[in-house]
Scaffold this motif. Sequence first.
Motif, PDB file in Angstrom:
ATOM      1  N   LEU A   4     -22.187  41.823  23.713  1.00 47.62           N
ATOM      2  CA  LEU A   4     -21.892  42.552  24.918  1.00 47.62           C
ATOM      3  C   LEU A   4     -23.024  42.013  25.828  1.00 47.62           C
ATOM      4  CD1 LEU A   4     -21.131  46.024  23.755  1.00 47.62           C
ATOM      5  CD2 LEU A   4     -19.718  44.296  24.538  1.00 47.62           C
ATOM      6  N   THR A   5     -24.061  41.441  25.257  1.00 48.88           N
ATOM      7  CA  THR A   5     -25.195  40.969  26.408  1.00 48.88           C
ATOM      8  C   THR A   5     -25.276  39.573  26.968  1.00 48.88           C
ATOM      9  OG1 THR A   5     -26.852  41.122  24.553  1.00 48.88           O
ATOM     10  CG2 THR A   5     -26.477  43.137  25.540  1.00 48.88           C
ATOM     11  N   ARG A  63     -28.000  32.261  38.337  1.00 51.18           N
ATOM     12  CA  ARG A  63     -27.260  32.946  37.181  1.00 51.18           C
ATOM     13  C   ARG A  63     -27.864  34.152  36.759  1.00 51.18           C
ATOM     14  NH1 ARG A  63     -30.746  29.301  37.470  1.00 51.18           N
ATOM     15  NH2 ARG A  63     -32.547  29.206  36.243  1.00 51.18           N
ATOM     16  N   VAL A  64     -27.299  35.162  36.181  1.00 51.94           N
ATOM     17  CA  VAL A  64     -27.753  36.175  35.682  1.00 51.94           C
ATOM     18  C   VAL A  64     -28.835  36.123  34.595  1.00 51.94           C
ATOM     19  CG1 VAL A  64     -27.320  38.526  34.756  1.00 51.94           C
ATOM     20  CG2 VAL A  64     -25.673  37.539  36.087  1.00 51.94           C
ATOM     21  N   SER A  65     -29.995  36.622  34.675  1.00 49.26           N
ATOM     22  CA  SER A  65     -31.189  36.583  33.796  1.00 49.26           C
ATOM     23  C   SER A  65     -31.386  37.661  32.629  1.00 49.26           C
ATOM     24  CB  SER A  65     -32.332  36.478  34.544  1.00 49.26           C
ATOM     25  OG  SER A  65     -32.757  37.515  35.201  1.00 49.26           O
ATOM     26  N   ASN A  66     -30.861  38.840  33.037  1.00 50.54           N
ATOM     27  CA  ASN A  66     -30.870  40.099  32.040  1.00 50.54           C
ATOM     28  C   ASN A  66     -29.857  41.131  32.654  1.00 50.54           C
ATOM     29  OD1 ASN A  66     -31.656  41.275  30.018  1.00 50.54           O
ATOM     30  ND2 ASN A  66     -33.440  42.476  31.292  1.00 50.54           N
ATOM     31  N   VAL A  67     -29.503  42.064  31.774  1.00 49.36           N
ATOM     32  CA  VAL A  67     -28.672  43.188  32.180  1.00 49.36           C
ATOM     33  C   VAL A  67     -29.028  44.411  31.243  1.00 49.36           C
ATOM     34  CG1 VAL A  67     -26.354  43.993  32.074  1.00 49.36           C
ATOM     35  CG2 VAL A  67     -26.628  41.692  32.516  1.00 49.36           C
ATOM     36  N   GLY A  68     -29.344  45.345  32.046  1.00 53.94           N
ATOM     37  CA  GLY A  68     -29.979  46.631  31.307  1.00 53.94           C
ATOM     38  C   GLY A  68     -29.855  47.748  32.185  1.00 53.94           C
ATOM     39  N   LEU A  69     -30.323  49.052  31.733  1.00 53.79           N
ATOM     40  CA  LEU A  69     -30.277  50.059  32.429  1.00 53.79           C
ATOM     41  C   LEU A  69     -31.372  50.485  33.377  1.00 53.79           C
ATOM     42  CD1 LEU A  69     -29.110  52.741  29.667  1.00 53.79           C
ATOM     43  CD2 LEU A  69     -27.726  51.810  31.704  1.00 53.79           C
ATOM     44  N   SER A  70     -31.406  50.748  34.520  1.00 57.09           N
ATOM     45  CA  SER A  70     -32.377  51.206  35.397  1.00 57.09           C
ATOM     46  C   SER A  70     -33.219  52.203  34.488  1.00 57.09           C
ATOM     47  CB  SER A  70     -31.894  51.763  36.590  1.00 57.09           C
ATOM     48  OG  SER A  70     -31.089  53.097  36.500  1.00 57.09           O
TER      49      SER A  70
END
Length: 605
Positions: free
Chosen positions: A250-251, A323-330
């Motif tokens: 998912l990440t 590009r996207v470097s990271n995906v997470g919650l605030s």
Amino acid sequence: MSQDFEPTSGQVAEAGMDALNTVPNARIRARETVNYGRLKTRLWWLTALCGLLAIVLVLSGFRSQGLQIRIQFQDGHGLKVGDTLRYRGIDVGDVRSIQISDDLAAVEVGVLLSPGNEKLAVAGSQFWIERARLRLGQVSGLDTVLGAKYIGVIPGPQSGKRSLKFIGLESPLNMTSGDSAEIQIEFPAGEGLGVGDPVQFRGTSVGEVTDVALTDNADAVLVHVRLVGAARKLARAGTQFWIERPRLDLTEIRGLETLLGGRYIAMQPTLDKSDPQFRFVGLAEPPPLPRRDGSLEIELDAANRMGLVRGAPIAYRGLEVGRVSNVGLSHDGATAKVAVIIDAEYADLVRENSKWWAMGGLKIDADLRGVHIAVESLSAWVRGGIAFATPEYPGKRVVTGHRFVLEPQPMPEWLDWQPRIAVGHASALGIEMPRPLRVVASWQSSFLGLSRRRTSQCWGIALSDGSLYVPADFLKRAADLDTPVNVEIAGKSFALVPEMVKFRGATASLPVPKLVEVSNWETKRIGTWDGKSILLVINPELSEPLALDATRVSLDPELGLEIAEGVPIASSLEGSPVLVAESAELLGLLVQRENKWFVGKLSVD
């Protein structure tokens, strides 16, 4: 007076009996005396000389045979007595004996080195049995399919100690040429890594795995790696290593090339000039995406993850610009935070009033004519992606850390925005680049009653006075044709009127009809050359402007500037505008005459 005497018969008989009874006396000569002492001395010298010669022959025989070494392999792989030892494709020894070890756990191979190859018998030399291998993404040793197997070798350091016993590698090595450095990397898990798997940097193999084993306490995997050539200098403190393998979660989605090409060790060298290091701790996961010099880092707030993963593309007008470097919650958990990196050459496209939306997935529309399925791209479908647009009147530039809102869908008007913002090398140099136009002259020719279209093409530039400048020879050839000629630019076509053409030395101009909409260069921004500045040849087919140093250019009183021979210029660049880098002023057009290149000056009325 003599008187004959004749014996009587009785006297004769008596004399014969006396002769028979008389025994002759033999004369015996004494034998010559031999000097036995001298003879004995000569024999001993001859015996000693033969013995000395035999010793010399025996010693020279041992020396001519070279050294005998023993190599222990886990498996013999069909190796036979008489097979060779090879280094760089040359036979440097041969197998003299093969036997099972006393504990039946290995095969001991005796190899006799050829004279002059004793340097191979040093600590650190590596030996393996070369044989045909077919692995995922790798084929090697095919020469042993029809020919005999052989033992390969990589010599150890010449400063190493003499050694006659070695432990052979179970798997053959592939990178056997060039200087090398041996390092060790400790990974939490082996991830299926094997001997012979490559080490890659920037998509190029720079080394290979030579051994994989558990650590002494069996809580990690110790991988021995051989770096070859210039990659030896990358083994410094701070360099990171990880095992690249397929990842689908998912990440993140990455390493899909290893499905067909096999696993490999990836590396990210340190930028610091640190000390050399030969023991590393590998990463369990790949490091964050590297930041390129001048790149822009921003954050997007989204209601949810929207299917985005690390490495997903950032697109502007359908072209990848980051590009996207990271995906997470605030920090407060209210939104999803998406970290984005925009490449340096496209950073100026991001303004305070830019709009961002998620792309990817399938768009399905159904009507009476059927079902229509649309997808942005395969990459966006698999990894997701983000697109953005900037209004016709761009706002101020943003800095690192600026935050935007990520929308699930774009507004229709966003897709129609077409701002004019200098990007790429123009942005990096801080100057506006001219926009060359592809100019085509077309006409009809006939042969045996058959008509066909003929064309000639070059580059040109439109000026703000409504004129189009191209190389003079291009228009001269077109004007001399005995048939009507059309000029095609920017998707429009108009008739060439020879009387309207103005020849100005190496260049020529003609008026551009008002129906043709092109980007015009201001005539007030046409300048001269000071003899020192670097000149830039601008063309959309070049990945970057072609720089002409002042030492490669000389004045030509008739045509403008002559470019020195030896400067590589493709003929397809004729007509490209030439800019003065320091003043950002247009100087002229690239012109070719008699296999020589010139910068034809522009003479504006």
